[in-house]
Design an enzyme around this catalytic site. Structure first.
Site: not given
Length: 111
Positions: A22, A34
């Site tokens: 992430h 993201c």
């Protein structure tokens, strides 16, 4: 950090990509990095299906996110191969642009 690994053959053809992690740029659900990486990757897989006419081999972690692996099929017609390579190279260059803009959040490797 999002890590992207592309694998290619001896002729320079892209065979697969794996995306893990992430970005941590923003709060969950509002992280633009993201979101950008996810959209590029998922739409590449979808575009291969729509434009090249086959489904890539895909593995993803739906429950926790942060993981996507996609690999092309070894048996493809010449036109499918051509279309697939254009789409995968577009993904590579697009993600490279994201990584250059946000180097602390995205890294790309080519094997």
């Amino acid at each position: 950090m999002i890590e992207v690994k592309f694998r290619k053959d001896d002729h320079g053809n892209l065979l697969s990509f794996e995306i893990t992690g992430h970005a941590g740029y923003g709060v969950e659900g509002e992280d633009i990095i993201c979101a950008a990486v996810s959209v590029l990757a998922i739409e590449t897989v979808n575009s291969v299906e729509r434009l090249a006419g086959y489904q890539m081999l895909v593995d993803e972690a739906d429950d926790e996110g942060g993981y996507l692996y996609a690999e092309i099929l070894s048996e493809r017609e010449a036109e499918q191969q051509y279309i697939t390579q254009i789409l995968l190279k577009h993904l590579f260059y697009s993600l490279e642009d994201v990584a250059e803009t946000y180097p602390d959040y995205v890294s790309i490797q080519m094997k």
